[in-house]
Design a protein around this motif. Structure first.
Motif, PDB file in Angstrom:
ATOM      1  N   ARG A 109       0.839  -1.196   0.000  1.00 44.68           N
ATOM      2  CA  ARG A 109       0.000   0.000   0.000  1.00 44.68           C
ATOM      3  C   ARG A 109       0.880   1.254   0.000  1.00 44.68           C
ATOM      4  O   ARG A 109       1.864   1.326   0.725  1.00 44.68           O
ATOM      5  CB  ARG A 109      -0.914   0.009   1.232  1.00 44.68           C
ATOM      6  CG  ARG A 109      -1.926   1.141   1.240  1.00 44.68           C
ATOM      7  CD  ARG A 109      -2.726   1.172   2.515  1.00 44.68           C
ATOM      8  NE  ARG A 109      -1.914   1.584   3.665  1.00 44.68           N
ATOM      9  CZ  ARG A 109      -2.429   1.964   4.833  1.00 44.68           C
ATOM     10  NH1 ARG A 109      -3.733   1.955   5.021  1.00 44.68           N
ATOM     11  NH2 ARG A 109      -1.628   2.324   5.818  1.00 44.68           N
ATOM     12  N   ASN A 110       0.499   2.258  -0.792  1.00 48.48           N
ATOM     13  CA  ASN A 110       1.286   3.478  -0.920  1.00 48.48           C
ATOM     14  C   ASN A 110       0.327   4.676  -0.881  1.00 48.48           C
ATOM     15  O   ASN A 110      -0.147   5.141  -1.921  1.00 48.48           O
ATOM     16  CB  ASN A 110       2.090   3.454  -2.224  1.00 48.48           C
ATOM     17  CG  ASN A 110       3.071   4.600  -2.335  1.00 48.48           C
ATOM     18  OD1 ASN A 110       2.890   5.655  -1.740  1.00 48.48           O
ATOM     19  ND2 ASN A 110       4.120   4.397  -3.120  1.00 48.48           N
ATOM     20  N   LEU A 111       0.038   5.177   0.318  1.00 50.22           N
ATOM     21  CA  LEU A 111      -0.948   6.248   0.460  1.00 50.22           C
ATOM     22  C   LEU A 111      -0.504   7.559  -0.181  1.00 50.22           C
ATOM     23  O   LEU A 111      -1.320   8.220  -0.833  1.00 50.22           O
ATOM     24  CB  LEU A 111      -1.283   6.450   1.935  1.00 50.22           C
ATOM     25  CG  LEU A 111      -1.997   5.272   2.632  1.00 50.22           C
ATOM     26  CD1 LEU A 111      -2.373   5.647   4.053  1.00 50.22           C
ATOM     27  CD2 LEU A 111      -3.222   4.835   1.863  1.00 50.22           C
ATOM     28  N   ALA A 151      -5.973  -3.941  16.014  1.00 51.83           N
ATOM     29  CA  ALA A 151      -7.140  -3.053  15.995  1.00 51.83           C
ATOM     30  C   ALA A 151      -6.705  -1.601  16.118  1.00 51.83           C
ATOM     31  O   ALA A 151      -7.239  -0.716  15.419  1.00 51.83           O
ATOM     32  CB  ALA A 151      -8.096  -3.423  17.129  1.00 51.83           C
ATOM     33  N   GLY A 152      -5.728  -1.345  16.991  1.00 49.68           N
ATOM     34  CA  GLY A 152      -5.231   0.014  17.163  1.00 49.68           C
ATOM     35  C   GLY A 152      -4.638   0.581  15.885  1.00 49.68           C
ATOM     36  O   GLY A 152      -4.821   1.767  15.567  1.00 49.68           O
ATOM     37  N   GLU A 153      -3.900  -0.253  15.144  1.00 48.56           N
ATOM     38  CA  GLU A 153      -3.318   0.189  13.876  1.00 48.56           C
ATOM     39  C   GLU A 153      -4.411   0.624  12.898  1.00 48.56           C
ATOM     40  O   GLU A 153      -4.303   1.664  12.244  1.00 48.56           O
ATOM     41  CB  GLU A 153      -2.507  -0.939  13.242  1.00 48.56           C
ATOM     42  CG  GLU A 153      -1.154  -1.188  13.874  1.00 48.56           C
ATOM     43  CD  GLU A 153      -0.398  -2.276  13.144  1.00 48.56           C
ATOM     44  OE1 GLU A 153      -0.846  -2.692  12.040  1.00 48.56           O
ATOM     45  OE2 GLU A 153       0.631  -2.724  13.654  1.00 48.56           O
ATOM     46  N   ILE A 154      -5.458  -0.191  12.796  1.00 48.91           N
ATOM     47  CA  ILE A 154      -6.538   0.119  11.858  1.00 48.91           C
ATOM     48  C   ILE A 154      -7.244   1.400  12.272  1.00 48.91           C
ATOM     49  O   ILE A 154      -7.539   2.266  11.442  1.00 48.91           O
ATOM     50  CB  ILE A 154      -7.529  -1.057  11.773  1.00 48.91           C
ATOM     51  CG1 ILE A 154      -6.838  -2.303  11.197  1.00 48.91           C
ATOM     52  CG2 ILE A 154      -8.730  -0.686  10.906  1.00 48.91           C
ATOM     53  CD1 ILE A 154      -7.663  -3.568  11.283  1.00 48.91           C
ATOM     54  N   VAL A 155      -7.523   1.528  13.565  1.00 49.48           N
ATOM     55  CA  VAL A 155      -8.197   2.733  14.058  1.00 49.48           C
ATOM     56  C   VAL A 155      -7.359   3.972  13.767  1.00 49.48           C
ATOM     57  O   VAL A 155      -7.881   5.001  13.313  1.00 49.48           O
ATOM     58  CB  VAL A 155      -8.499   2.604  15.567  1.00 49.48           C
ATOM     59  CG1 VAL A 155      -9.008   3.934  16.128  1.00 49.48           C
ATOM     60  CG2 VAL A 155      -9.533   1.509  15.813  1.00 49.48           C
ATOM     61  N   ARG A 156      -6.070   3.887  14.006  1.00 53.00           N
ATOM     62  CA  ARG A 156      -5.201   5.038  13.721  1.00 53.00           C
ATOM     63  C   ARG A 156      -5.199   5.371  12.234  1.00 53.00           C
ATOM     64  O   ARG A 156      -5.203   6.544  11.850  1.00 53.00           O
ATOM     65  CB  ARG A 156      -3.770   4.762  14.207  1.00 53.00           C
ATOM     66  CG  ARG A 156      -3.592   4.886  15.710  1.00 53.00           C
ATOM     67  CD  ARG A 156      -2.114   4.906  16.084  1.00 53.00           C
ATOM     68  NE  ARG A 156      -1.406   3.693  15.676  1.00 53.00           N
ATOM     69  CZ  ARG A 156      -1.353   2.575  16.401  1.00 53.00           C
ATOM     70  NH1 ARG A 156      -1.988   2.506  17.562  1.00 53.00           N
ATOM     71  NH2 ARG A 156      -0.664   1.540  15.969  1.00 53.00           N
ATOM     72  N   ASP A 157      -5.152   4.340  11.390  1.00 51.97           N
ATOM     73  CA  ASP A 157      -5.174   4.561   9.944  1.00 51.97           C
ATOM     74  C   ASP A 157      -6.412   5.353   9.520  1.00 51.97           C
ATOM     75  O   ASP A 157      -6.354   6.175   8.605  1.00 51.97           O
ATOM     76  CB  ASP A 157      -5.177   3.205   9.217  1.00 51.97           C
ATOM     77  CG  ASP A 157      -3.843   2.875   8.582  1.00 51.97           C
ATOM     78  OD1 ASP A 157      -2.891   3.635   8.800  1.00 51.97           O
ATOM     79  OD2 ASP A 157      -3.769   1.865   7.869  1.00 51.97           O
ATOM     80  N   ILE A 158      -7.525   5.073  10.161  1.00 51.02           N
ATOM     81  CA  ILE A 158      -8.798   5.686   9.783  1.00 51.02           C
ATOM     82  C   ILE A 158      -9.026   7.021  10.482  1.00 51.02           C
ATOM     83  O   ILE A 158      -9.505   7.979   9.883  1.00 51.02           O
ATOM     84  CB  ILE A 158      -9.955   4.709  10.082  1.00 51.02           C
ATOM     85  CG1 ILE A 158      -9.860   3.498   9.139  1.00 51.02           C
ATOM     86  CG2 ILE A 158     -11.315   5.394   9.943  1.00 51.02           C
ATOM     87  CD1 ILE A 158     -10.763   2.354   9.497  1.00 51.02           C
ATOM     88  N   MET A 159      -8.656   7.098  11.753  1.00 48.59           N
ATOM     89  CA  MET A 159      -8.957   8.291  12.554  1.00 48.59           C
ATOM     90  C   MET A 159      -7.880   9.364  12.462  1.00 48.59           C
ATOM     91  O   MET A 159      -8.180  10.558  12.503  1.00 48.59           O
ATOM     92  CB  MET A 159      -9.138   7.887  14.014  1.00 48.59           C
ATOM     93  CG  MET A 159     -10.206   6.829  14.256  1.00 48.59           C
ATOM     94  SD  MET A 159     -11.864   7.443  13.938  1.00 48.59           S
ATOM     95  CE  MET A 159     -12.156   8.418  15.407  1.00 48.59           C
ATOM     96  N   ALA A 160      -6.613   8.953  12.375  1.00 49.90           N
ATOM     97  CA  ALA A 160      -5.518   9.918  12.397  1.00 49.90           C
ATOM     98  C   ALA A 160      -4.727   9.946  11.104  1.00 49.90           C
ATOM     99  O   ALA A 160      -4.166  10.979  10.725  1.00 49.90           O
ATOM    100  CB  ALA A 160      -4.574   9.606  13.563  1.00 49.90           C
ATOM    101  N   GLY A 161      -4.642   8.820  10.423  1.00 52.81           N
ATOM    102  CA  GLY A 161      -3.882   8.761   9.187  1.00 52.81           C
ATOM    103  C   GLY A 161      -2.525   8.122   9.389  1.00 52.81           C
ATOM    104  O   GLY A 161      -2.067   7.916  10.503  1.00 52.81           O
ATOM    105  N   GLU A 162      -1.874   7.829   8.274  1.00 49.48           N
ATOM    106  CA  GLU A 162      -0.605   7.111   8.281  1.00 49.48           C
ATOM    107  C   GLU A 162       0.552   8.063   8.571  1.00 49.48           C
ATOM    108  O   GLU A 162       0.779   9.037   7.850  1.00 49.48           O
ATOM    109  CB  GLU A 162      -0.387   6.440   6.924  1.00 49.48           C
ATOM    110  CG  GLU A 162       0.918   5.667   6.821  1.00 49.48           C
ATOM    111  CD  GLU A 162       1.168   5.181   5.407  1.00 49.48           C
ATOM    112  OE1 GLU A 162       1.280   3.965   5.224  1.00 49.48           O
ATOM    113  OE2 GLU A 162       1.245   6.015   4.492  1.00 49.48           O
ATOM    114  N   GLY A 163       1.293   7.798   9.624  1.00 47.71           N
ATOM    115  CA  GLY A 163       2.534   8.510   9.914  1.00 47.71           C
ATOM    116  C   GLY A 163       2.422  10.013   9.819  1.00 47.71           C
ATOM    117  O   GLY A 163       1.416  10.617  10.213  1.00 47.71           O
ATOM    118  N   GLN A 164       3.435  10.632   9.273  1.00 47.28           N
ATOM    119  CA  GLN A 164       3.465  12.084   9.149  1.00 47.28           C
ATOM    120  C   GLN A 164       2.571  12.593   8.029  1.00 47.28           C
ATOM    121  O   GLN A 164       2.186  13.760   8.030  1.00 47.28           O
ATOM    122  CB  GLN A 164       4.906  12.551   8.913  1.00 47.28           C
ATOM    123  CG  GLN A 164       5.844  12.304  10.094  1.00 47.28           C
ATOM    124  CD  GLN A 164       7.236  12.836   9.837  1.00 47.28           C
ATOM    125  OE1 GLN A 164       7.615  13.093   8.695  1.00 47.28           O
ATOM    126  NE2 GLN A 164       8.003  13.008  10.905  1.00 47.28           N
TER     127      GLN A 164
END
Length: 354
Positions: A109-111, A151-164
């Motif tokens: 995956r390459n956002l 689950a935390g990883e998925i939630v962060r991906d959706i709620m906060a986004g990937e990394g910087q």
């Protein structure tokens, strides 16, 4: 567990930010703009064909590749952003608006690249979160991590986004499953159910290659607390399901997705003997679901994940459904209203967060 506040609630979340339901338009809910599916690659068993495994896809070998899709390494890699933009524009010019790229961890995956493609094409691009499970380091990562961590990883991906980058995913999946389910896959599914409850995001499933796999996954997700009305059971046209099985799956209330339109009816023999329908049969199965009263659960797409599916290599491309399938649907008795429900209303309802 109550859903946490989500800025995309009642909207769909693209790589450029939330959009309203009315902005989604004609949608392909299961595609890949960029992907590295090396985990599907296998050298041909015939020693005389091993050289072909490492040749670039071209007019010289495309006829062989069409029947040996995963035996050529170049074919399972879509890594060229410029090519992705050019190919996606065929879909836009045909009237399309939204592409859901369900490439997840394990498939490269390459956002940031998806964001650039969205800006260059003007299309809505929605990215996936979670794990596609088969083998290799991706599977070892799943073994190391707890359900809570996943689950935390998925939630962060959706709620906060990937990394910087802060680029957010807008769907959980595609979540890869085997038959029978592996322990790591059960852990992954439980994590998806937890993340869905926290975010309101939909889940899209890649089932195992067995008639019983979709129902087993649905029942597992039910026990894990997932909202089945927010689950997409993908690849319904990959395993040759019996009508009774299709009806049983639809009666659970999940979305029923025929997502390999344009795909070769013959499946690679190393996975066993599976009879995939041709596009005419896919249309007939969709019409059967409508007759049974499941119109609002039907999704259709093409799962463009191989070079051989791109127009530049002689494939049908991302516009195949719009250019070739919808006219056939109308000619065979489907109404414009039914087609709008499948292409616009159903994916919009699925993609907008609960």
């Amino acid at each position: 567990m109550a859903a946490k506040h989500n800025t995309a609630a009642k909207k769909a979340q693209t790589v450029l930010g939330p959009v309203s339901r009315d902005e989604l338009g004609i949608t392909l809910p299961h595609e890949h703009l960029l992907i590295d599916a090396e985990i599907l690659f296998a050298e041909p068993e015939d020693a005389s064909l091993k050289k072909r495994a490492y040749e670039p896809v071209s007019i010289r070998n495309i006829s062989w590749i069409l029947y040996n899709q995963y035996n050529n390494l170049d074919n399972v890699r879509l890594l060229d952003e410029k090519a992705a933009i050019e190919e996606a524009l065929y879909f836009k010019k045909a009237g399309g608006s939204t592409i859901v790229d369900v490439t997840t961890a394990g498939l490269a995956r390459n956002l940031p690249a998806l964001r650039r493609i969205a800006r260059a094409t003007g299309l809505n691009v929605i990215a996936g979160a979670g794990y596609y499970v088969l083998r290799g380091e991706n599977s070892r990562a799943l073994d190391r991590k707890s359900e809570e961590e996943l689950a935390g990883e998925i939630v962060r991906d959706i709620m906060a986004g990937e990394g910087q980058s802060g680029i957010r995913a807008g769907i959980i999946g595609e979540i890869g499953c085997s038959w029978p389910l592996l322990d790591r896959e059960m852990k992954s599914l439980r994590a998806c159910a937890r993340a869905q409850k926290e975010t309101g995001a939909p889940i899209t499933i890649h089932p195992g290659r067995h008639e019983k796999s979709p129902m087993a996954i649905i029942r597992f997700l039910e026990r894990a607390g997932a909202d089945i009305s927010r689950v997409v059971m993908g690849h319904m046209d990959r395993t040759g399901f019996l009508p009774a099985t299709i009806r049983e799956i639809a009666r659970t209330g999940c979305y029923v997705e025929y997502d390999i339109f344009g795909g070769n009816p013959f499946y690679p023999l190393r996975f066993g003997v599976f009879d995939r329908p041709c596009d005419r049969e896919r249309i007939e199965q969709v019409m059967r679901l409508i007759y049974w009263g499941h119109l609002k659960q039907v999704l259709i797409s093409q799962d463009t994940c191989l070079k051989s599916k791109l127009i530049r290599y002689g494939g049908q491309g991302y516009a195949h459904i719009l250019q070739n399938i919808l006219p056939q649907m109308l000619a065979r008795g489907m109404t414009k209203g039914q087609i709008r429900t499948i292409m616009v209303e159903n994916p919009a309802r699925m993609l907008c967060f609960a």
